[in-house]
Motif scaffolding. Structure first.
Motif, PDB file in Angstrom:
ATOM      1  N   ALA A   1      97.291 101.363  -1.996  1.00 36.19           N
ATOM      2  CA  ALA A   1      95.854 101.912  -1.891  1.00 36.19           C
ATOM      3  C   ALA A   1      94.751 100.842  -1.318  1.00 36.19           C
ATOM      4  O   ALA A   1      94.159 101.383  -0.621  1.00 36.19           O
ATOM      5  N   VAL A   2      95.076  99.688  -1.328  1.00 32.92           N
ATOM      6  CA  VAL A   2      94.245  98.797  -0.676  1.00 32.92           C
ATOM      7  C   VAL A   2      94.153  98.856   0.969  1.00 32.92           C
ATOM      8  O   VAL A   2      92.986  99.222   1.721  1.00 32.92           O
ATOM      9  N   ASP A   3      95.378  98.904   1.403  1.00 27.59           N
ATOM     10  CA  ASP A   3      95.608  99.152   2.858  1.00 27.59           C
ATOM     11  C   ASP A   3      95.270 100.419   3.261  1.00 27.59           C
ATOM     12  O   ASP A   3      94.491 100.483   4.455  1.00 27.59           O
ATOM     13  N   PHE A   4      95.472 101.462   2.748  1.00 21.36           N
ATOM     14  CA  PHE A   4      95.199 102.811   2.861  1.00 21.36           C
ATOM     15  C   PHE A   4      93.580 102.734   3.148  1.00 21.36           C
ATOM     16  O   PHE A   4      92.997 103.539   3.969  1.00 21.36           O
ATOM     17  N   LEU A   5      92.964 102.311   1.880  1.00 25.73           N
ATOM     18  CA  LEU A   5      91.473 102.593   1.923  1.00 25.73           C
ATOM     19  C   LEU A   5      90.777 101.751   3.246  1.00 25.73           C
ATOM     20  O   LEU A   5      89.825 102.238   3.684  1.00 25.73           O
ATOM     21  N   ALA A   6      91.213 100.611   3.462  1.00 27.04           N
ATOM     22  CA  ALA A   6      90.798  99.956   4.567  1.00 27.04           C
ATOM     23  C   ALA A   6      90.930 100.850   5.905  1.00 27.04           C
ATOM     24  O   ALA A   6      89.830 100.794   6.803  1.00 27.04           O
ATOM     25  N   LEU A   7      92.155 101.584   5.919  1.00 25.47           N
ATOM     26  CA  LEU A   7      92.321 102.217   7.300  1.00 25.47           C
ATOM     27  C   LEU A   7      91.539 103.558   7.183  1.00 25.47           C
ATOM     28  O   LEU A   7      90.554 103.860   8.148  1.00 25.47           O
ATOM     29  N   ALA A   8      91.136 104.105   6.087  1.00 30.56           N
ATOM     30  CA  ALA A   8      90.315 105.312   5.827  1.00 30.56           C
ATOM     31  C   ALA A   8      88.914 105.060   6.041  1.00 30.56           C
ATOM     32  O   ALA A   8      88.354 105.772   6.889  1.00 30.56           O
ATOM     33  N   LYS A   9      88.581 103.926   5.619  1.00 31.34           N
ATOM     34  CA  LYS A   9      87.008 103.482   5.994  1.00 31.34           C
ATOM     35  C   LYS A   9      86.687 103.160   7.341  1.00 31.34           C
ATOM     36  O   LYS A   9      85.603 103.571   7.802  1.00 31.34           O
ATOM     37  N   ASP A  10      87.759 102.807   8.042  1.00 30.82           N
ATOM     38  CA  ASP A  10      87.505 102.350   9.483  1.00 30.82           C
ATOM     39  C   ASP A  10      87.330 103.868  10.181  1.00 30.82           C
ATOM     40  O   ASP A  10      86.667 103.773  11.162  1.00 30.82           O
ATOM     41  N   LYS A  11      88.079 104.822  10.010  1.00 27.64           N
ATOM     42  CA  LYS A  11      87.882 106.183  10.635  1.00 27.64           C
ATOM     43  C   LYS A  11      86.864 106.645  10.218  1.00 27.64           C
ATOM     44  O   LYS A  11      86.264 107.274  11.002  1.00 27.64           O
ATOM     45  N   ALA A  12      86.357 106.631   9.033  1.00 25.73           N
ATOM     46  CA  ALA A  12      85.028 107.320   8.406  1.00 25.73           C
ATOM     47  C   ALA A  12      83.944 106.622   9.217  1.00 25.73           C
ATOM     48  O   ALA A  12      83.072 107.441   9.686  1.00 25.73           O
ATOM     49  N   ARG A  13      84.105 105.273   9.354  1.00 25.25           N
ATOM     50  CA  ARG A  13      82.939 104.765  10.314  1.00 25.25           C
ATOM     51  C   ARG A  13      82.936 105.403  11.655  1.00 25.25           C
ATOM     52  O   ARG A  13      81.835 105.669  12.065  1.00 25.25           O
ATOM     53  N   LEU A  14      84.003 105.675  12.295  1.00 24.88           N
ATOM     54  CA  LEU A  14      84.082 106.055  13.649  1.00 24.88           C
ATOM     55  C   LEU A  14      83.206 107.665  13.749  1.00 24.88           C
ATOM     56  O   LEU A  14      82.792 107.800  14.484  1.00 24.88           O
ATOM     57  N   LEU A  15      83.454 108.334  12.381  1.00 22.35           N
ATOM     58  CA  LEU A  15      82.929 109.592  12.400  1.00 22.35           C
ATOM     59  C   LEU A  15      81.565 109.570  11.792  1.00 22.35           C
ATOM     60  O   LEU A  15      81.094 110.458  11.300  1.00 22.35           O
ATOM     61  N   GLU A  16      80.919 108.376  11.641  1.00 20.13           N
ATOM     62  CA  GLU A  16      79.590 108.295  10.980  1.00 20.13           C
ATOM     63  C   GLU A  16      79.556 108.957   9.712  1.00 20.13           C
ATOM     64  O   GLU A  16      78.636 109.651   9.191  1.00 20.13           O
TER      65      GLU A  16
END
Lengths: 450, 277
Positions: free
Chosen positions: B118-133
């Motif tokens: 869950a932790v690693d995934f959330l880091a990844l998902a947040k990273d991608k979300a940031r790219l999409l503002e």
């Protein structure tokens, strides 16, 4: 064909029971004349009335006739060793809960843990000696009210039972769990656990009743819980039924709510061959509020009935109900929700919702709201739906790589989990979410085509 | 990594929707599909992704030489196919981040990769979300529930960025988006363009194609490719609409097609009964 003595096996068991109680010194009820008279009167009424015929609408054509001549093994004299945490995810997820454990109908104090401060407990045997008048009154109450044969049996076969009290003003944060475990190797057994609960004025208590079966015997569990919540008291009550798939489980929760008292009762049914969980609430004090939520999950040829009766007897009391059913295989289920608003109970606000999910074309469910309104200026509503898994939603999940079986589980869980959402206690909610996931997983028929 | 669609015929409730669609998408290519409403664009996208609401009555679809039509939707996804839905489904009670992690791990498992916690995934998902503002609070909500049209489309692109498909089909991902959202979505798509990944971009609007520059533009009409061409075709459509389709049967569709992948694409357009609708 009629037999000379109807319900003869029940009579034999009743007579034997008095004898059994004498054998197990200190465990059974003392032989007090009033108690014996109460039990015998209930038994004779049971014998006279019998089980409802299969035409009885209140039982939704459930065939109870096999129970007329059912006979059960005596309770084992010693309890089998059981690892509670291993079998009950409720306990596992609530490590700080105070717990009382019964194994095969016998108390298992070694498996218990201390109850939280503010909560006290007496066995019915202790109560019969220390507070006979109060006990007598409490035990007689369900007999006086509209009662069905399982109430009579509960009184007739009164044995192991508890009187749980939450002191006035006590805000008990740790939950109390009463766990009933049926082991694999004995039986079939008929168990009639009786639980009396008193929540004092302005007190708060969270109480779990958990019924777990490890075998597949044709047991009968007939659980009757009577609750009194005094003015301003709050009770969270959760019943989790995970009995073996041969069991008939009849559970009746009767609650009386005083002024401004609040009840949140959640009934979760996953196991057993035949389940009937009833919840009856009498709103006796103005400002009282009851949330009655429920979920049943059945598959195969199993069936489950959830029944609620809410009696609005005074002005300005409110009730909310959310009951859901998940049915697979050739299972059958029903929700019967009766709301009565007595004359004069103005400003009543009663709402009821029932939603059902059919996972198989052969499963059947009935939704039967029954509103009886004898007062003006009230709000009463009900809504019911019966549906299937949403194909576009299923496709959406699968299109992301989630296997169809897992996608179905996610959707069923999403449907069912709504009944947990209203539980205020986060730890309890998390615990039940685990139970729910397990219950849904166990109940899902394997190998169904997508 | 080539997608080959040959003479695809698809019906829904006995009504033909696709009538001989032929298309080839090579690795790294971006194909835009335009066309009037009701021409079968969304059906095409749904069929590619494995929807069982449609019946394939003829033709073939192969993906790296494998018969795509014989695979279940989830198997196609695990092989690297992704559809950004025109109408993403709202599913109350399924947590967005949990859903996406489940999907990612199902695909990783299939590819023999370790699952993400869950932790690693959330880091990844947040990273991608940031790219999409995109506000990361959307990860903590129920899947698409109560999302605005634009938020849903962003969530589709977020899923695409996390799942990193080899072939992505975007079904009108631009409709209902304002120009800023459009730019963000295009940024997400362009971030995935690596010369190997392929895209099929279904759109009504040339403006998306300014941001996601296609190699080939096709016009789908009457259930088949009526015409193919380079970016110029999209500009022409923007100017003149689909009226020219009336002439489709006299203008060979392949004419003016610049992209290699379009070779032979227009073959079936001439004489298609539905092409002139």
């Amino acid at each position: 064909m009629t037999t000379a003595a109807p319900r003869a096996p029940w009579r034999a068991a009743f007579e034997r029971r008095a004898h059994e109680n004498r054998l197990s010194e200190g465990e059974g009820l003392p032989a007090l004349p009033w108690l014996e008279a109460l039990r015998r009167a209930a038994f004779e009424r049971f014998v006279a009335e019998g089980f409802p015929p299969s035409t009885d609408e209140a039982w939704l054509s459930t065939n109870l006739q096999p129970f007329e001549e059912a006979s059960y093994a005596p309770l084992p004299l010693a309890t089998a060793p059981v690892g509670c945490a291993a079998i009950d995810p409720v306990l596992r997820a609530l490590p700080k809960a105070g717990r009382i454990v019964f194994v095969d109908g016998r108390p298992a104090p070694a498996l218990g843990t201390p109850l939280p401060a503010g909560v006290s407990v007496l066995t019915l045997a202790e109560a019969a000696l220390r507070e006979p008048a109060a006990l007598r009154q409490a035990l007689a109450l369900p007999e006086r009210e509209e009662a069905h044969p399982f109430v009579r049996l509960s009184t007739a076969f009164l044995g192991q039972g508890l009187w749980l009290r939450c002191a006035p003003g006590a805000h008990v944060t740790e939950p109390v769990v009463v766990l009933h475990v049926r082991t694999r190797d004995v039986g079939p057994l008929a168990l009639h656990p009786r639980l009396l609960v008193e929540v004092g004025t302005q007190a708060r208590l969270t109480l779990f009743e958990s019924y777990v079966g490890l075998g597949a015997r044709a047991d009968l569990t007939n659980a009757l819980t009577q609750v009194e919540v005094a003015a301003g008291g709050v009770l969270e009550h959760v019943r989790v039924q995970r009995e073996g798939h041969g069991t008939t489980h009849v559970g009746l929760l009767k609650v009386r709510l005083g002024r401004d008292a609040r009840l949140h009762a959640l009934a979760l049914s996953f196991g057993a061959a035949l389940t009937r969980l009833e919840t009856e609430v009498r709103l006796l004090g103005e400002g009282a509020h009851a949330d009655l939520d429920g979920l049943f999950v059945v598959d195969g040829a199993r069936r489950a009935d959830l029944v609620t009766r809410v009696e609005h007897l005074v002005p300005r009391a409110t009730s909310r109900q959310l009951v859901k059913g998940v049915l697979d295989g050739e299972s059958r289920g029903a929700f019967t929700g009766r709301v009565r608003v007595a004359p004069g109970a103005i400003k009543t606000d009663a709402r009821q919702n029932n939603h059902n999910l059919l996972l198989s074309p052969r499963a059947q469910v009935e939704s039967r709201p029954q509103l009886e309104i004898d007062a003006d200026d009230v709000k009463c509503s009900h809504g019911a739906t019966i549906g299937r898994l949403d194909e576009p939603a299923l496709f959406y999940l699968r299109s992301r790589g989630i296997p169809v079986v897992q996608a179905r589980e996610l959707l069923v869980h999403a449907f069912a989990a709504e009944v947990l959402a209203r539980l205020p206690d986060g730890a309890a909610r998390a615990a039940l979410d685990l139970v729910l996931a397990g219950g849904l997983h166990e109940a899902r028929s394997p190998g169904r085509a997508p | 990594m080539t997608l080959k669609i040959n003479d695809l015929h698809v019906e829904v409730d006995g009504k033909p929707i696709l009538r001989g669609l032929t298309l080839e998408v090579k690795p790294g290519e971006v194909h835009a599909i335009m066309g009037p409403n009701g021409s079968g664009k969304s059906t095409f996208a749904q069929v590619l992704a494995g929807s069982e609401a449609f019946t394939v009555t003829g033709g073939s679809v192969t993906w790296e030489g494998r018969d795509l039509l014989s695979l279940a939707a989830e198997e196609r996804a695990r092989e690297g196919l992704f559809l950004a839905f025109q109408y993403p489904v709202e599913i109350p009670g399924i947590h967005n981040a949990y859903f996406l992690r489940t999907a990612l791990n199902a695909q990783r498992k299939h590819r023999g990769l370790p699952e993400l916690d869950a932790v690693d995934f959330l880091a990844l998902a947040k990273d991608k979300a940031r790219l999409l503002e995109m506000d990361e609070k959307f990860l903590q909500r129920s899947l698409n529930e109560g999302f605005s049209g634009g938020e849903k489309k962003r969530n589709e692109v977020l899923q695409m960025l996390v799942l990193e498909p080899r072939l992505a089909v975007l079904d009108e991902t631009d409709s209902g988006l304002d120009i800023d959202a459009l730019r963000v979505v295009a940024k997400g798509v362009n971030a995935l363009r690596d010369g190997k990944r392929s895209f099929i971009v279904i759109t009504h609007y040339q403006r998306l194609l300014d941001l996601i520059v296609p190699d080939v533009v096709h016009v789908l009409a009457g259930g088949a490719i009526a015409r193919s061409g380079d970016r110029g075709l999209a500009l022409e459509l923007e100017k003149h609409g689909y009226a020219f389709l009336g002439r489709a049967d006299v203008v060979p569709a392949a004419q003016g097609s610049a992209g290699q992948g379009s070779a032979g694409l227009g073959r079936r357009s001439s004489g298609q009964p539905g092409a002139a609708r």
